[in-house]
Design a protein around this motif. Sequence first.
Motif, PDB file in Angstrom:
ATOM      1  N   ASP A  68       0.803  -1.229   0.000  1.00 38.49           N
ATOM      2  CA  ASP A  68       0.000   0.000   0.000  1.00 38.49           C
ATOM      3  C   ASP A  68       0.835   1.277   0.000  1.00 38.49           C
ATOM      4  O   ASP A  68       0.487   2.261   0.649  1.00 38.49           O
ATOM      5  N   ILE A  69       1.935   1.267  -0.731  1.00 38.45           N
ATOM      6  CA  ILE A  69       2.733   2.492  -0.911  1.00 38.45           C
ATOM      7  C   ILE A  69       1.987   3.343  -1.939  1.00 38.45           C
ATOM      8  O   ILE A  69       1.868   2.949  -3.103  1.00 38.45           O
ATOM      9  N   GLU A  70       1.468   4.489  -1.507  1.00 34.25           N
ATOM     10  CA  GLU A  70       0.713   5.296  -2.456  1.00 34.25           C
ATOM     11  C   GLU A  70       1.659   5.889  -3.497  1.00 34.25           C
ATOM     12  O   GLU A  70       2.813   6.189  -3.208  1.00 34.25           O
ATOM     13  N   LEU A  71       1.133   6.037  -4.709  1.00 41.08           N
ATOM     14  CA  LEU A  71       1.942   6.630  -5.766  1.00 41.08           C
ATOM     15  C   LEU A  71       1.093   7.554  -6.615  1.00 41.08           C
ATOM     16  O   LEU A  71      -0.123   7.374  -6.739  1.00 41.08           O
ATOM     17  N   TYR A  72       1.755   8.545  -7.147  1.00 41.47           N
ATOM     18  CA  TYR A  72       1.147   9.545  -8.021  1.00 41.47           C
ATOM     19  C   TYR A  72       2.090   9.715  -9.196  1.00 41.47           C
ATOM     20  O   TYR A  72       3.271   9.991  -9.001  1.00 41.47           O
ATOM     21  N   SER A  73       1.580   9.529 -10.388  1.00 41.09           N
ATOM     22  CA  SER A  73       2.424   9.663 -11.563  1.00 41.09           C
ATOM     23  C   SER A  73       1.638  10.361 -12.664  1.00 41.09           C
ATOM     24  O   SER A  73       0.442  10.641 -12.508  1.00 41.09           O
ATOM     25  N   LEU A  74       2.318  10.632 -13.763  1.00 41.66           N
ATOM     26  CA  LEU A  74       1.700  11.231 -14.949  1.00 41.66           C
ATOM     27  C   LEU A  74       1.928  10.302 -16.130  1.00 41.66           C
ATOM     28  O   LEU A  74       3.066   9.901 -16.374  1.00 41.66           O
ATOM     29  N   CYS A  75       0.860   9.982 -16.841  1.00 41.66           N
ATOM     30  CA  CYS A  75       1.040   9.107 -18.002  1.00 41.66           C
ATOM     31  C   CYS A  75       1.772   9.880 -19.100  1.00 41.66           C
ATOM     32  O   CYS A  75       1.561  11.076 -19.292  1.00 41.66           O
ATOM     33  N   GLU A  76       2.642   9.170 -19.772  1.00 42.20           N
ATOM     34  CA  GLU A  76       3.437   9.820 -20.806  1.00 42.20           C
ATOM     35  C   GLU A  76       2.640  10.089 -22.085  1.00 42.20           C
ATOM     36  O   GLU A  76       3.095  10.829 -22.946  1.00 42.20           O
ATOM     37  N   HIS A  77       1.456   9.520 -22.194  1.00 39.24           N
ATOM     38  CA  HIS A  77       0.667   9.712 -23.409  1.00 39.24           C
ATOM     39  C   HIS A  77      -0.184  10.982 -23.377  1.00 39.24           C
ATOM     40  O   HIS A  77      -0.355  11.630 -24.400  1.00 39.24           O
ATOM     41  N   HIS A  78      -0.725  11.325 -22.193  1.00 34.03           N
ATOM     42  CA  HIS A  78      -1.604  12.491 -22.093  1.00 34.03           C
ATOM     43  C   HIS A  78      -1.154  13.479 -21.022  1.00 34.03           C
ATOM     44  O   HIS A  78      -1.770  14.522 -20.854  1.00 34.03           O
ATOM     45  N   MET A  79      -0.134  13.106 -20.259  1.00 32.78           N
ATOM     46  CA  MET A  79       0.349  13.920 -19.139  1.00 32.78           C
ATOM     47  C   MET A  79      -0.764  14.157 -18.119  1.00 32.78           C
ATOM     48  O   MET A  79      -0.826  15.203 -17.487  1.00 32.78           O
ATOM     49  N   LEU A  80      -1.627  13.163 -17.965  1.00 27.09           N
ATOM     50  CA  LEU A  80      -2.669  13.205 -16.951  1.00 27.09           C
ATOM     51  C   LEU A  80      -2.274  12.256 -15.819  1.00 27.09           C
ATOM     52  O   LEU A  80      -1.558  11.283 -16.041  1.00 27.09           O
ATOM     53  N   PRO A  81      -2.752  12.517 -14.616  1.00 26.44           N
ATOM     54  CA  PRO A  81      -2.330  11.703 -13.468  1.00 26.44           C
ATOM     55  C   PRO A  81      -2.873  10.280 -13.508  1.00 26.44           C
ATOM     56  O   PRO A  81      -3.949  10.025 -14.041  1.00 26.44           O
TER      57      PRO A  81
END
Length: 184
Positions: A68-81
Amino acid sequence: MIDKLTENYQNILTALGEDINRDGLLDTPKRAAKAMQFLTRGYHQDLDEVVNGAIFESDNDEMVIVKDIELYSLCEHHMLPFIGKCHVAYLPTGKVIGLSKIARIVDMFARRLQIQENMTKQIAEAIMKVTCASGVGVIIEAKHMCMMMRGVEKQNSTMKTSVMLGTFRSKPATRAEFLTLVKD
């Protein structure tokens, strides 16, 4: 770099038809530039810096799991989270890694423009490299805003990816133990 990013955000807002001189947008380009720098800070980190020598001798050879390590990233296709959680397990062979370093490794890869499939593999390979473990398992579950906010607009879909290395791949019992323990 911040000045160039700020200028680019000004151009984007203008291209969208916004008045960058209106009260609510006066500082938006600079705030957006700073936010993007923060959200992509993983590009300016490397594995040695993140681990910072926190590898310790241990005679433990039983599975270590951080879930349960929370993560936040941005997709490289749309730059949406995309937002989710990561479960990491490894089987030590004389060395263990400081607990917080596992979460920091997850963050380092999450804070880059990314696809979930590659990030899962990068995290697993990094943990294997620094611990010299006999096996590593990583599972990521995430919701992707590019699928929720646009396109098919499916609100309840979750993507799950896994990478199993070493004994997690070659020994079904090890894999099964990991999968059972992360279910709870």
